[in-house]
Design an enzyme around this catalytic site. Structure first.
Site, PDB file in Angstrom:
ATOM      1  N   VAL A 162      -5.978  38.292  -0.684  1.00 44.36           N
ATOM      2  CA  VAL A 162      -5.529  38.121  -2.075  1.00 44.36           C
ATOM      3  C   VAL A 162      -5.724  39.419  -2.851  1.00 44.36           C
ATOM      4  O   VAL A 162      -4.889  39.797  -3.673  1.00 44.36           O
ATOM      5  CB  VAL A 162      -6.251  36.950  -2.754  1.00 44.36           C
ATOM      6  CG1 VAL A 162      -5.717  36.737  -4.171  1.00 44.36           C
ATOM      7  CG2 VAL A 162      -6.088  35.671  -1.944  1.00 44.36           C
ATOM      8  N   ASP A 163      -6.819  40.119  -2.579  1.00 43.69           N
ATOM      9  CA  ASP A 163      -7.021  41.435  -3.196  1.00 43.69           C
ATOM     10  C   ASP A 163      -5.882  42.378  -2.819  1.00 43.69           C
ATOM     11  O   ASP A 163      -5.353  43.106  -3.667  1.00 43.69           O
ATOM     12  CB  ASP A 163      -8.345  42.050  -2.732  1.00 43.69           C
ATOM     13  CG  ASP A 163      -9.538  41.549  -3.509  1.00 43.69           C
ATOM     14  OD1 ASP A 163      -9.419  41.376  -4.730  1.00 43.69           O
ATOM     15  OD2 ASP A 163     -10.590  41.330  -2.900  1.00 43.69           O
TER      16      ASP A 163
END
Length: 409
Positions: free
Chosen positions: A180-181
């Site tokens: 997700v980062d």
């Protein structure tokens, strides 16, 4: 050779850990001058996220570990204490010379220091100011902190990832890397580039960009989330099974595993021939892809029994000859020794500050006219502080010495 696409663009980077730094690294790879602001003495939080660390010529660990190294090349590090009034002045003066300001502080934190968007645009009305947070600038969760795994859970990704119900170990599962980062970093880069284009080509104003991890992970669920929006069905966890075509999944062979994805009826017929099971193509349970999806467990069990009879290399050679998508399940050593990966140059080697070879992952973008070839080592903490303050802000050596003595830098 033409200049890199973002040559001449200056970015003031107040991001830490991963999502923001990944974005500014991408922009730095593309030619932007990225000025990374770090806390004096400690630096980016990522520097303390554990081993392995880079070592100096005496074998001692320095404060650059794998977490920091993966996201901070092609930047210049300046140490500034933003809680100090003199430090705040430095940030505002630097922002006046920059095109983009990127930060990932909790909502409201920078306003206390006079470094929020409304304050920065007073000194630079054209600034493109990008805020990267967990939950966004508005909404009931906006003040909350969070890390990648929290958003994998809250955004629905974990609910769709993991072993199938009824299998050993069934239940929600986190994706291994901080995916997700990484996706948020890409969204941040896209947004900044769009805002730069709007300002330059359309004559638009500077603006505030709101990027968050929760929005990113939900948007990334694509067809999984669309199933729910279409008919209210919650997609089941599928383990290593693929999406769409069938059979699709990881199959154990005599000496390892391979991933197979059969995307249409023609590929299915060719797969059956390779497996020595041509009769499956006329079996009414498997005649069309929709039938194969409905009867997937039966089909996967039949295929699994056959794949066990020979080695991975045997099956991959046979499947490649008939044009069926398949590949080995590689560990990292196998990835970086793969001849195609080596041909693509995904591993680049540079000299680190201690004159030792350091391997990094190359930027995945390939340009015909402006290739990314400059890979400068992630900076040591505060490596460029004096240089930037003297050249960009015209501070003399006496003023810089006083700022160091007071703890502002």
């Amino acid at each position: 050779m033409s200049p890199l696409p973002l040559s001449g663009v200056k970015i003031l980077d107040l991001t830490r850990v991963l999502a923001g730094p990944l974005s500014t690294q991408m922009l730095g790879d593309l030619g932007a001058d990225v000025i990374k602001i770090e806390r004096p003495g400690a630096g980016d939080d990522a520097r303390s996220f554990g081993p392995p660390y880079l070592k100096d010529l005496q074998g001692r660990q320095v404060n650059m570990n794998s977490f920091y190294l993966c996201a901070n090349r092609n930047k210049r590090s300046v140490t500034v204490n933003i809680a100090d009034p003199d430090g705040q002045t430095i940030i505002r003066e630097l922002a006046a010379h920059c095109d983009v300001f990127i930060e990932n502080y909790k909502v409201g934190d920078l306003k206390r220091y006079g470094l929020d968007y409304d304050s920065i645009r007073l000194v630079n009305p054209d600034i493109i100011y990008c805020s990267v947070t967990g939950f966004g600038q508005s909404g009931p969760y906006a003040p909350r902190p969070g890390y990648d795994a929290i958003f994998q859970a809250m955004g629905g990704l974990m609910s769709a990832t993991g072993h199938m119900d009824g299998e050993p170990g069934a239940g929600p599962m986190k994706v291994g890397p901080s995916i997700v980062d990484y996706m948020t970093g890409m969204n941040c880069s896209i947004a900044v580039l769009a805002a730069l284009y709007h300002r330059k080509v359309n004559g638009g104003p500077g603006q505030h960009i709101d990027i968050c991890l929760l929005d990113t992970v939900i948007a990334s669920l694509s067809h999984y989330a669309q199933v729910y929006l279409l008919n209210g069905t919650k997609p089941a966890r599928r383990g290593t099974w693929g999406n769409g075509g069938m059979p699709a999944g990881v199959f154990r062979c005599a000496d390892g595993e391979l991933m197979l994805v059969v995307g249409n009826d023609a590929q299915f017929a060719r797969t059956c021939a390779v497996l020595g099971k041509p009769e499956l193509t006329t079996d009414p349970r498997f005649a069309r892809n929709n039938d194969r999806i409905v009867n997937g467990k039966e089909l996967m069990a039949i295929c699994a029994a056959v794949f066990l009879k020979n080695k991975v290399s045997y099956w991959l050679e046979k499947l490649e000859k008939v044009g069926v998508p398949s590949g080995p399940v590689n560990d990292f050593e196998q990835v970086f020794t793969d001849p195609h990966v080596q041909h693509r140059g995904l591993q680049v080697t540079i000299d680190d500050p201690y004159e030792q070879p350091l391997s990094l992952i190359r930027n995945p973008l390939s340009f015909s006219e402006t290739p990314v070839k400059d890979y400068r080592c992630p900076p040591q903490l505060g490596e460029h502080t004096s240089d930037i303050l003297s050249t960009m802000l015209a501070y003399d050596s006496g003023k810089i010495a006083k700022l160091k003595q007071s703890g502002a830098i």
